[in-house]
Design an enzyme around this catalytic site. Structure first.
Site, PDB file in Angstrom:
ATOM      1  N   SER A 176       0.113  28.044  42.337  1.00 39.51           N
ATOM      2  CA  SER A 176       0.699  28.506  41.077  1.00 39.51           C
ATOM      3  C   SER A 176       0.475  27.440  40.027  1.00 39.51           C
ATOM      4  O   SER A 176       0.514  26.244  40.342  1.00 39.51           O
ATOM      5  CB  SER A 176       2.197  28.737  41.270  1.00 39.51           C
ATOM      6  OG  SER A 176       2.820  28.910  40.014  1.00 39.51           O
ATOM      7  N   TYR A 196      10.364  25.204  43.623  1.00 34.30           N
ATOM      8  CA  TYR A 196       9.150  26.020  43.726  1.00 34.30           C
ATOM      9  C   TYR A 196       7.933  25.242  43.210  1.00 34.30           C
ATOM     10  O   TYR A 196       6.891  25.188  43.870  1.00 34.30           O
ATOM     11  CB  TYR A 196       9.346  27.302  42.919  1.00 34.30           C
ATOM     12  CG  TYR A 196       8.153  28.245  42.904  1.00 34.30           C
ATOM     13  CD1 TYR A 196       7.867  29.057  43.997  1.00 34.30           C
ATOM     14  CD2 TYR A 196       7.335  28.338  41.786  1.00 34.30           C
ATOM     15  CE1 TYR A 196       6.791  29.931  43.980  1.00 34.30           C
ATOM     16  CE2 TYR A 196       6.256  29.206  41.754  1.00 34.30           C
ATOM     17  CZ  TYR A 196       5.989  30.005  42.856  1.00 34.30           C
ATOM     18  OH  TYR A 196       4.917  30.868  42.824  1.00 34.30           O
TER      19      TYR A 196
HETATM   20  P1  NDP Z   1       6.389  38.564  46.781  1.00 35.64           P
HETATM   21  O1  NDP Z   1       7.794  38.052  46.846  1.00 35.64           O
HETATM   22  O2  NDP Z   1       6.145  39.974  46.435  1.00 35.64           O
HETATM   23  O3  NDP Z   1       5.659  38.281  48.160  1.00 35.64           O
HETATM   24  C1  NDP Z   1       5.897  37.126  48.909  1.00 35.64           C
HETATM   25  C2  NDP Z   1       5.470  37.407  50.319  1.00 35.64           C
HETATM   26  O4  NDP Z   1       5.668  36.229  51.112  1.00 35.64           O
HETATM   27  C3  NDP Z   1       6.299  38.527  50.975  1.00 35.64           C
HETATM   28  O5  NDP Z   1       5.463  39.282  51.803  1.00 35.64           O
HETATM   29  C4  NDP Z   1       7.300  37.731  51.805  1.00 35.64           C
HETATM   30  O6  NDP Z   1       7.816  38.444  52.921  1.00 35.64           O
HETATM   31  C5  NDP Z   1       6.381  36.619  52.276  1.00 35.64           C
HETATM   32  N1  NDP Z   1       7.115  35.524  52.882  1.00 35.64           N
HETATM   33  C6  NDP Z   1       8.107  34.776  52.364  1.00 35.64           C
HETATM   34  N2  NDP Z   1       8.531  33.894  53.274  1.00 35.64           N
HETATM   35  C7  NDP Z   1       7.782  34.077  54.399  1.00 35.64           C
HETATM   36  C8  NDP Z   1       7.740  33.473  55.670  1.00 35.64           C
HETATM   37  N3  NDP Z   1       8.581  32.490  56.016  1.00 35.64           N
HETATM   38  N4  NDP Z   1       6.809  33.897  56.560  1.00 35.64           N
HETATM   39  C9  NDP Z   1       5.960  34.906  56.232  1.00 35.64           C
HETATM   40  N5  NDP Z   1       5.982  35.538  55.062  1.00 35.64           N
HETATM   41  C10 NDP Z   1       6.886  35.118  54.145  1.00 35.64           C
HETATM   42  O7  NDP Z   1       5.646  37.582  45.762  1.00 35.64           O
HETATM   43  P2  NDP Z   1       4.130  37.491  45.274  1.00 35.64           P
HETATM   44  O8  NDP Z   1       3.308  38.568  45.847  1.00 35.64           O
HETATM   45  O9  NDP Z   1       4.163  37.293  43.827  1.00 35.64           O
HETATM   46  O10 NDP Z   1       3.707  36.094  45.915  1.00 35.64           O
HETATM   47  C11 NDP Z   1       2.484  35.892  46.600  1.00 35.64           C
HETATM   48  C12 NDP Z   1       1.982  34.496  46.273  1.00 35.64           C
HETATM   49  O11 NDP Z   1       1.618  34.410  44.891  1.00 35.64           O
HETATM   50  C13 NDP Z   1       3.007  33.390  46.502  1.00 35.64           C
HETATM   51  O12 NDP Z   1       2.378  32.274  47.083  1.00 35.64           O
HETATM   52  C14 NDP Z   1       3.457  33.053  45.094  1.00 35.64           C
HETATM   53  O13 NDP Z   1       3.943  31.735  44.994  1.00 35.64           O
HETATM   54  C15 NDP Z   1       2.158  33.229  44.342  1.00 35.64           C
HETATM   55  N6  NDP Z   1       2.291  33.376  42.897  1.00 35.64           N
HETATM   56  C16 NDP Z   1       2.850  34.502  42.361  1.00 35.64           C
HETATM   57  C17 NDP Z   1       2.926  34.646  40.994  1.00 35.64           C
HETATM   58  C18 NDP Z   1       3.495  35.862  40.352  1.00 35.64           C
HETATM   59  O14 NDP Z   1       3.548  35.913  39.113  1.00 35.64           O
HETATM   60  N7  NDP Z   1       3.907  36.870  41.118  1.00 35.64           N
HETATM   61  C19 NDP Z   1       2.442  33.599  40.071  1.00 35.64           C
HETATM   62  C20 NDP Z   1       1.878  32.455  40.742  1.00 35.64           C
HETATM   63  C21 NDP Z   1       1.805  32.383  42.101  1.00 35.64           C
HETATM   64  P3  NDP Z   1       9.242  39.226  52.843  1.00 35.64           P
HETATM   65  O15 NDP Z   1       8.946  40.564  52.225  1.00 35.64           O
HETATM   66  O16 NDP Z   1       9.654  39.307  54.280  1.00 35.64           O
HETATM   67  O17 NDP Z   1      10.161  38.399  52.009  1.00 35.64           O
END
Ligand code: NDP
Length: 243
Positions: free
Chosen positions: A143, A166
């Site tokens: 990010s 974060y």
């Molecule tokens: P979401 O919250 O939609 O997705 C996050 C995912 O990570 C979910 O599937 C969640 O599972 C999973 N997760 C969390 N903890 C664990 C764990 N311990 N083991 C396995 N899976 C886990 O967010 P995003 O899709 O936005 O995030 C995806 C990536 O993009 C992240 O790395 C985020 O930091 C990055 N990002 C996102 C941005 C945005 O604007 N959305 C901007 C910059 C970076 P569960 O459903 O079980 O919680």
């Protein structure tokens, strides 16, 4: 030969779309998800589109799950071609402001356990399988929140958004990217970090301009680079970002 990819946190958001877009390239995708119901639901949706995906239980903060996934991949496929380290949590509560003086150690530890330690442990465990690939690719979904360059630039739109736990976890992930790329520089493996952009997901909120499908593109493109592609970089849609 069919390539094998593992996407963590593939049950929703950017991870789900990343899995979908990789599978649309005729790659066999392992859908990592910590919740079995959610993981199987995602698997069902993508299989209904005739995509070759398999749910695999993976909580990246659980060493037993990591060991099981390592054994499954080595036993079933031998090699792993693509690892997308996508799973992450945002536990600071507020995006706006700077909580560095008040954020609790619990929030810091819980965030680092997943965004940093879990990602490092999983990657190290899977490296022997990735080394067996002809063209291993590791993509860390980071990010711009983790970028020193952005947080030192008063004119950047993100300057006022400083959720410490974060952001620090993503800075550590960026360091992992640089060091791992260096450690693997004598191999065919390429390691890069990407910023998906501001995306409509649980982490990004529904105020974000990009759809999850658009947010998945940077990671998918980086996963598909050829032998002339970069390693040890941080980018979004091919544009290099400041560390
Ligand atoms: P979401 O919250 O939609 O997705 C996050 C995912 O990570 C979910 O599937 C969640 O599972 C999973 N997760 C969390 N903890 C664990 C764990 N311990 N083991 C396995 N899976 C886990 O967010 P995003 O899709 O936005 O995030 C995806 C990536 O993009 C992240 O790395 C985020 O930091 C990055 N990002 C996102 C941005 C945005 O604007 N959305 C901007 C910059 C970076 P569960 O459903 O079980 O919680």
């Amino acid at each position: 030969m069919t390539k094998i990819a593992l996407v963590t946190g593939a049950n929703k958001g950017i991870g789900f779309e990343t899995a979908k877009q990789l599978a649309q390239q005729n790659i066999k995708v392992l859908l990592g998800a910590r919740n079995e119901t959610e993981g199987k639901k995602a698997e069902g949706i993508l299989r209904d589109l005739s995509l070759d995906v398999t749910y695999i239980k993976l909580d990246i903060s659980d060493s037993t799950d990591i060991e099981n996934v390592k054994n499954y991949i080595e036993g079933e496929h031998g090699a792993l071609d693509i690892l997308i380290n996508n799973a992450a949590v945002f536990l600071d509560g507020e995006w706006f402001g700077n909580n560095t003086e008040t954020v609790t150690l619990k929030t810091l530890r819980d965030t680092f356990d997943i965004n940093y330690f879990g990602t490092v442990e999983l990657t190290q465990a899977l490296l022997p399988a990735i080394r067996k690939s002809d063209a291993g690719r590791i993509v860390n979904v980071s990010s711009v929140s983790g970028s020193f360059g952005v947080h030192l630039d008063e004119t950047h739109w993100l300057y006022a958004l400083k959720p410490y736990a974060y952001s620090a976890s993503k800075t550590a992930l960026n360091q992992f990217t640089v060091f791992l790329a260096n450690a693997l520089s004598d191999s065919k493996i390429k390691v890069n970090a990407v910023n998906p952009g501001w995306v409509q997901t649980s982490i990004g909120s529904d105020q974000a301009p990009l759809t999850p499908a658009e947010g998945a593109k940077s990671g998918v493109e980086m996963a598909l680079i050829d032998e002339n592609g970069p390693t040890g970089t941080f980018s979004q849609s091919g544009e290099i970002l400041p560390w």
